[in-house]
Write a protein that holds these residues in place. Sequence first.
Motif, mmCIF file in Angstrom:
data_model
loop_
_atom_site.group_PDB
_atom_site.id
_atom_site.type_symbol
_atom_site.label_atom_id
_atom_site.label_comp_id
_atom_site.label_asym_id
_atom_site.label_seq_id
_atom_site.Cartn_x
_atom_site.Cartn_y
_atom_site.Cartn_z
ATOM 1 N N UNK A 142 34.277 36.222 66.800
ATOM 2 C CA UNK A 142 33.740 36.281 68.153
ATOM 3 C C UNK A 142 34.877 36.529 69.131
ATOM 4 N N UNK A 143 34.724 37.525 69.984
ATOM 5 C CA UNK A 143 35.817 37.900 70.879
ATOM 6 C C UNK A 143 35.389 37.821 72.333
ATOM 7 N N UNK A 144 36.364 37.684 73.213
ATOM 8 C CA UNK A 144 36.119 37.721 74.646
ATOM 9 C C UNK A 144 37.442 37.970 75.344
ATOM 10 N N UNK A 145 37.363 38.401 76.603
ATOM 11 C CA UNK A 145 38.563 38.540 77.415
ATOM 12 C C UNK A 145 39.213 39.904 77.403
ATOM 13 N N UNK A 146 38.632 40.869 76.692
ATOM 14 C CA UNK A 146 39.166 42.231 76.726
ATOM 15 C C UNK A 146 37.992 43.205 76.562
ATOM 16 N N UNK A 147 38.255 44.479 76.845
ATOM 17 C CA UNK A 147 37.198 45.484 76.759
ATOM 18 C C UNK A 147 36.977 45.831 75.292
ATOM 19 N N UNK A 148 35.922 45.286 74.736
ATOM 20 C CA UNK A 148 35.657 45.366 73.305
ATOM 21 C C UNK A 148 35.706 46.799 72.779
ATOM 22 N N UNK A 149 35.105 47.711 73.500
ATOM 23 C CA UNK A 149 35.011 49.092 73.022
ATOM 24 C C UNK A 149 36.321 49.840 73.021
ATOM 25 N N UNK A 150 37.345 49.312 73.656
ATOM 26 C CA UNK A 150 38.655 49.956 73.693
ATOM 27 C C UNK A 150 39.537 49.551 72.517
ATOM 28 N N UNK A 151 39.037 48.620 71.739
ATOM 29 C CA UNK A 151 39.870 48.018 70.701
ATOM 30 C C UNK A 151 39.294 48.213 69.304
ATOM 31 N N UNK A 152 40.183 48.151 68.344
ATOM 32 C CA UNK A 152 39.791 48.012 66.959
ATOM 33 C C UNK A 152 40.019 46.567 66.545
ATOM 34 N N UNK B 84 37.722 48.022 62.032
ATOM 35 C CA UNK B 84 36.640 48.812 62.597
ATOM 36 C C UNK B 84 37.019 49.205 64.019
ATOM 37 N N UNK B 85 36.762 50.466 64.343
ATOM 38 C CA UNK B 85 36.983 50.953 65.692
ATOM 39 C C UNK B 85 35.727 50.691 66.498
ATOM 40 N N UNK B 86 35.824 49.880 67.515
ATOM 41 C CA UNK B 86 34.624 49.469 68.245
ATOM 42 C C UNK B 86 34.052 50.583 69.124
ATOM 43 N N UNK B 87 34.793 51.663 69.324
ATOM 44 C CA UNK B 87 34.241 52.734 70.156
ATOM 45 C C UNK B 87 33.210 53.579 69.408
ATOM 46 N N UNK B 88 33.381 53.718 68.092
ATOM 47 C CA UNK B 88 32.371 54.491 67.362
ATOM 48 C C UNK B 88 31.994 53.900 66.015
ATOM 49 N N UNK B 89 32.523 52.748 65.683
ATOM 50 C CA UNK B 89 32.138 52.090 64.441
ATOM 51 C C UNK B 89 32.828 52.583 63.196
ATOM 52 N N UNK C 144 43.454 32.169 53.926
ATOM 53 C CA UNK C 144 43.029 32.028 55.318
ATOM 54 C C UNK C 144 42.757 33.432 55.849
ATOM 55 N N UNK C 145 41.587 33.625 56.391
ATOM 56 C CA UNK C 145 41.173 34.918 56.928
ATOM 57 C C UNK C 145 41.190 34.834 58.458
ATOM 58 N N UNK C 146 41.760 35.838 59.085
ATOM 59 C CA UNK C 146 41.744 35.869 60.532
ATOM 60 C C UNK C 146 41.556 37.285 61.047
ATOM 61 N N UNK C 147 41.134 37.362 62.297
ATOM 62 C CA UNK C 147 40.892 38.673 62.894
ATOM 63 C C UNK C 147 41.908 38.935 63.999
ATOM 64 N N UNK C 148 42.124 40.212 64.261
ATOM 65 C CA UNK C 148 43.091 40.627 65.263
ATOM 66 C C UNK C 148 42.586 41.878 65.962
ATOM 67 N N UNK C 149 43.008 42.060 67.205
ATOM 68 C CA UNK C 149 42.567 43.195 68.008
ATOM 69 C C UNK C 149 43.746 44.094 68.350
ATOM 70 N N UNK C 150 43.490 45.393 68.276
ATOM 71 C CA UNK C 150 44.511 46.384 68.604
ATOM 72 C C UNK C 150 43.908 47.444 69.512
ATOM 73 N N UNK C 151 44.598 47.754 70.588
ATOM 74 C CA UNK C 151 44.156 48.802 71.508
ATOM 75 C C UNK C 151 44.170 50.141 70.767
ATOM 76 N N UNK D 252 39.808 56.788 67.347
ATOM 77 C CA UNK D 252 38.893 55.974 66.547
ATOM 78 C C UNK D 252 39.546 55.565 65.222
ATOM 79 N N UNK D 253 40.863 55.690 65.147
ATOM 80 C CA UNK D 253 41.606 55.270 63.957
ATOM 81 C C UNK D 253 42.089 53.858 64.174
ATOM 82 N N UNK D 254 41.604 52.920 63.375
ATOM 83 C CA UNK D 254 41.875 51.504 63.612
ATOM 84 C C UNK D 254 42.981 50.936 62.724
#
Length: 125
Positions: A23-33, A51-56, A93-100, A105-107
């Motif tokens: 679950x994410x918040x605080x940034x523009x989701x569609x701009x990030x992978x 996953x690239x959130x701009x086109x899946x 341990x599994x964790x998620x990370x966000x990258x601009x 659309x290459x994540x």
Amino acid sequence: EVQLQASGGGLVQTGGSLRLSCATSGFIFGDYGISWYRQAPGKERERIACIANNDGSAQYSHSLKGRFTISSENAKTTVFLQMNSLKPEDTAVYYCAATDLGGSNWCWLDDVDYRGQGTQVTVSS
């Protein structure tokens, strides 16, 4: 404030399934992978999928051999990792990370802008 919160881990038997959520918040989701990583004790961090959130568009580690599926629900700014046919070596341990994505659309990128806390997955034999 940027937040990435992984959840859904637990104890499962070999061959079982789990669905992790990021679950994410605080940034523009569609701009990030969003990438899922895992780290087992004594081992290096391993990227599993992104996953690239701009086109899946999604990418996977070849080592998974089709057992895991990443997906996103943009309306909820949440990314999921469906894990099937789990093996003891998936314990980590599994964790998620966000990258601009920088408009791409290459994540599968080396940079990580934000990282969340992890969730423990334990697969018993």
